[in-house]
Design a protein around this motif. Sequence first.
Motif, PDB file in Angstrom:
ATOM      1  N   LEU A 103      36.513   9.941  30.963  1.00  0.00           N
ATOM      2  CA  LEU A 103      37.655   9.428  31.718  1.00  0.00           C
ATOM      3  C   LEU A 103      38.353   8.314  30.946  1.00  0.00           C
ATOM      4  N   GLY A 104      37.537   7.352  30.459  1.00  0.00           N
ATOM      5  CA  GLY A 104      38.122   6.253  29.694  1.00  0.00           C
ATOM      6  C   GLY A 104      38.805   6.760  28.439  1.00  0.00           C
ATOM      7  N   ALA A 105      38.173   7.736  27.778  1.00  0.00           N
ATOM      8  CA  ALA A 105      38.726   8.234  26.526  1.00  0.00           C
ATOM      9  C   ALA A 105      40.063   8.939  26.758  1.00  0.00           C
ATOM     10  N   SER A 106      40.185   9.678  27.884  1.00  0.00           N
ATOM     11  CA  SER A 106      41.474  10.362  28.128  1.00  0.00           C
ATOM     12  C   SER A 106      42.587   9.341  28.281  1.00  0.00           C
ATOM     13  N   LEU A 107      42.291   8.242  28.980  1.00  0.00           N
ATOM     14  CA  LEU A 107      43.306   7.196  29.124  1.00  0.00           C
ATOM     15  C   LEU A 107      43.547   6.495  27.793  1.00  0.00           C
ATOM     16  N   GLU A 108      42.434   6.300  27.028  1.00  0.00           N
ATOM     17  CA  GLU A 108      42.536   5.577  25.767  1.00  0.00           C
ATOM     18  C   GLU A 108      43.469   6.293  24.803  1.00  0.00           C
ATOM     19  N   VAL A 109      43.491   7.631  24.848  1.00  0.00           N
ATOM     20  CA  VAL A 109      44.394   8.384  23.975  1.00  0.00           C
ATOM     21  C   VAL A 109      45.838   8.014  24.299  1.00  0.00           C
TER      22      VAL A 109
END
Lengths: 218, 312, 662
Positions: C75-81
């Motif tokens: 979840l964090g990584a999708s936003l981080e992109v």
Amino acid sequence: MTGVAGAVIDLAAVAVLVVGVAGLWRRDLRALVGLLRVQGMALALVAAATAATQHDVGLAVTAVLVVVVKAGIVPTLLGRVARADPGARESAPLINVPSSLVLAAALVGLAVVVGAPLHALDPGRAAALAPLGLATVLVGYLLLVTRRRALSQVVGLLVIDNGVALMTFLLTAGVPLIVELGGSLDVLLVVVVLRALLGTMRARLGNVAIDELRELHD
Amino acid sequence: MTRDVVSLLQVVAVALGGLLLTGLMAKVRARAEGRVGPPITQPLREVAKRLGRESPRATAGRAQGVVPTILLVTTAVAAGLVPLAGLQTAGGAGADALVVVFLLLTGSLALAAGGLATATAFGGMGASRAMALSALAEPALLVALAAFAVPAGSLSLPVMLRHGLNAPIAMVSPSHVLAALALFIVVIAETGRLPVDNPSTHLELTMIHEAMTLEYGGRDLALVTLGAAMRLGLLLALLGTLAVPWGLATSSSPLALAGGLILVGVKSTVLAVVIALVEVHSAKLRLFRVPELLAAAFVVASLAVLVGVVAR
Amino acid sequence: MAVLLAGLGVALAAVAVGAVAPRRQRALYANALTALAGVLVGTAAIAALVTGTTPHAHTGALLPLSGASLRLDALGASLEVTVALVVTAAALFSIGYAHGASASRPAVALQAAFALGVLLVPAAGDAVTFLGAWEAMAVTSLALLLVEHDRPAARSAALWYGAMTQAGAAAITLGLLILVAAAHTTSFLGIAAADVRGPAAVVAFVATVAGFASKAGAVPLHVWLPRAHPEASTPVSAMMSGAMTALGLYGIARVDLGILTAIGRWWWVGVLVVAAASALYGALHAATATDLKRLLAYSTIDAMGLGLIGLAAAGELRAGGAPQAAATLVVGALILLCAHGAYKTLLFLAAGLVERATGTRNLDLLGGLAGTMPRTSSLVALAVASAVGVPLGAGFVGEWLEIEGLVAGLARRDPGGVAATLLGLVALALASGLTAVAMVKLLGIGFLGRPRSEGARGAREPHGIVSVALALPALATLALGIVPGPALAVADRAVTSLGGMRASALHGSLGGIGVAASASALRPLALLAGLVAATLVLRALARAGAHRIRRTAAWACGRRELSARMQYTATSFAEPVQRVFADVLRPDVDVTLTHEDESRDIERVLAYQSSVADAVESGLYRPLVRGADALGRRARALANGSVHRYLAYGLLALLAVLVVLR
């Protein structure tokens, strides 16, 4: 319950509601009375189809009665009032037409949500439709609250009455004949009185926009 | 391969059919009003004539040349996607109702931007009105489509229509009837027919669609007219198919497909005649009364969904 | 993990360089480092998503008591992109754009610190780190508003933003503290495992949703947003809109969807109502706004409302026993956030270029930029197409997924759920229609037509690195719109970080994406092939027919001399919408008619003025502010300047403490 009669009940019950909502849409008073006539017929159809599925003679008589009173006498009487003042329109309702239509959609949603437990009273297939009656009542109330003309308000009152009738037909699948008879006669009486009253008011004041009737005269 | 051919045929059929339906509607109106009216093939001839002519383009409008292409291409692809003759088109499962709707929307956006690009008062007026009305029509449109989609649980047109074919009794369910009614009103608004817009007038104050196309001429105008006619044909065919899917070919046999195509033509013709008759009996609404009509479409569409919960 | 840490380290270095580097190199070095940090963090996030790993790190040295921990789950990584994309584009843009006040030492350093803050938030693995990163992001963005403190509008915006953001941060802190106290741990994993229920969960839910929603500009907590976005310098507005508001929704997904899984469905229906109101309110104001950046700010409220509709409906559907539809909605909301990050960054950066080239942000004075700034104009057209949901645009993918999820929610037997879902669908549909009005206005009035002012006529296309900065989000929009499969496949993994939702409700490949339960599919590549083929056929036919084009003046029903003032303006374009929704917008319309001296029948000047103020601000906040003001005035009597009185207060306070402690 056979498939065809079930489908007829579904369609007719929805028609009662849709015609009620259409009352919020039309401004022409004569069209409004016409809608009331259609609603009466749809209501009678619900009663007749229910009578056919349950072989209930009392309900069949009620259906005939509904046709005579709600699709016949009452609209005819109101039609005369409307014709007496040609060109009378609901020109400026308290809430404008698009807003009242959106509000009506919200009210139907509310009725479907809070009316869900009605199904528990009666597990039959038709009883699931009972929230539609509740929705019709609410839409009638909206008509009653937001319209300025006395005649539209009478129509609103009758839409409420039709909604209550729809609910009883669907829920108990057949009201005792005498109850329906009494109810219909009450409505008839109200309409006759209102018609007389409206006639007198017009004779005295020239028009019957409720908002302008603020002061009491001797 | 067959699917691609079917889609190609559909595009051609929608193009020809749209033009002929436009002519038919003018004819029906004329007859109902006691006139002879132009021949049904009139729009077809006009487009054919203009295709060979040079296009005048206002120097101010650089985007003007792109607009007819975008309008026509998006409408053509949408016409190839929708299952009209048979369930399967080149789109396959990708023939999604939303894709079709948003492809058509792309065409209207391009047309509106083109109206602003010409830097004239009329172009801006048409664009402004068209965008406002299309924004108001969108809730009714999407909710009506959702009401059609709910029984099958999918917005994919082949899935939806197959479900409809397998459950004929559902055609008379209240929810289905109401959804069809709402979509009918939206189609009237989206194709610019009376009482929302008057396709046969160039009276300044009432124009919507025509105001945006005033600056087009020659081949550009032919393409815009063709695009608008295809849009009409496609929306009528889509409405007819969604409301009554009978006749859609489930197999890929040429005979069944031809039958499906003829039937969808019949359905669209019936709808076109109905709309033309509605036009005869109604006057154009004032622009600011149109939201009432669209609100009515919206409330009918919402009722279709809500009634679906109690009467299913 | 190493790449992520390296990226954050580089971002930190950028802050230091911005603070100490000499004036000439400052903007170049600091922003180049920030861009590098964005690339590194973005790479780390993509790598984590592709390999399915969860990089994490913990150190006890950085923060007292709990220490600081980083954890980049799906979840964090999708936003981080998304955040990394926005940060990189904004930093590249700043290299060529920064001058004057925005190139000063504090401005450059603060901008780098703001970038570090937004990059850190999605990577935070425990409540304390999260709050620290959140506060860093809030404070630096507030200070950035004050860089141009000599303008009253900027000061007023900073005041509103400061009050709202600190109140929001306080609410979030309260909510997270309740959760930490109930779970006896600060790490998000531990809190989620503790499964907090009861009144504590409800209070935490309401507090965190209010705090996060105010960051995402949800009505009625949105009032800071249309003031702050236009007043900040261009790259900062882009980061605020594309990254920071999205992090508000990330907070709701992380804490309220991910941790408070036991919350009742009616709470989510409440959030859905707020989301629907925000989407409609934002879209409506965007449709009537005439200031370029104000339009974009309101359209941010609209887009965040659409995202929140997805998250709230997902919460309701999960509680109502439809995990598949819920997962579709969450993924739709995540894709929508990513798409919004890309196209809104592009639009804000382009708006900055336009403002610099023409000297105005007023759409009523723009026009004709397609001729003078063709490259920027085509990129804006691309962003507009993505924003309104043209198929093949990134926005459409998100909207498609959300509508698919909502329709699955309508196909239930439960009346309450159906009514709530219907509300979401209606709001989404109307908001997307109004977005189209706003965006066509932006493109058609601002960039097409003829120039309405000298400034617009003399605009020049900028060159150099700013164009690269604009191209980056444009490419992202196209990539996400045309090949959404890979993005969907990894975003699907993100729902596994949220309890009670099923992954693999969706499938994605190079050719397209599909929803498993409904057998619906979206095949953008095939669609693109069809569109290209149709265009080529049309072109070939035109060539075969020897089609000629004649350049001419516009006809305009026979009018001879057309002046640029006869075009529709942004005000007149929005008039129908403004009139239909007059009850909600409450516009202030003023028509002044001046007559000729000789005759009353001949009018000389007809002036039409129309302005739309924020009805929520004037109706809800003004009385509040007035009340607080009156209270403050009255409290002033307590302090009359007499030293004896202050000493007496001190004595009283001492006595009170003694009595209480006894």
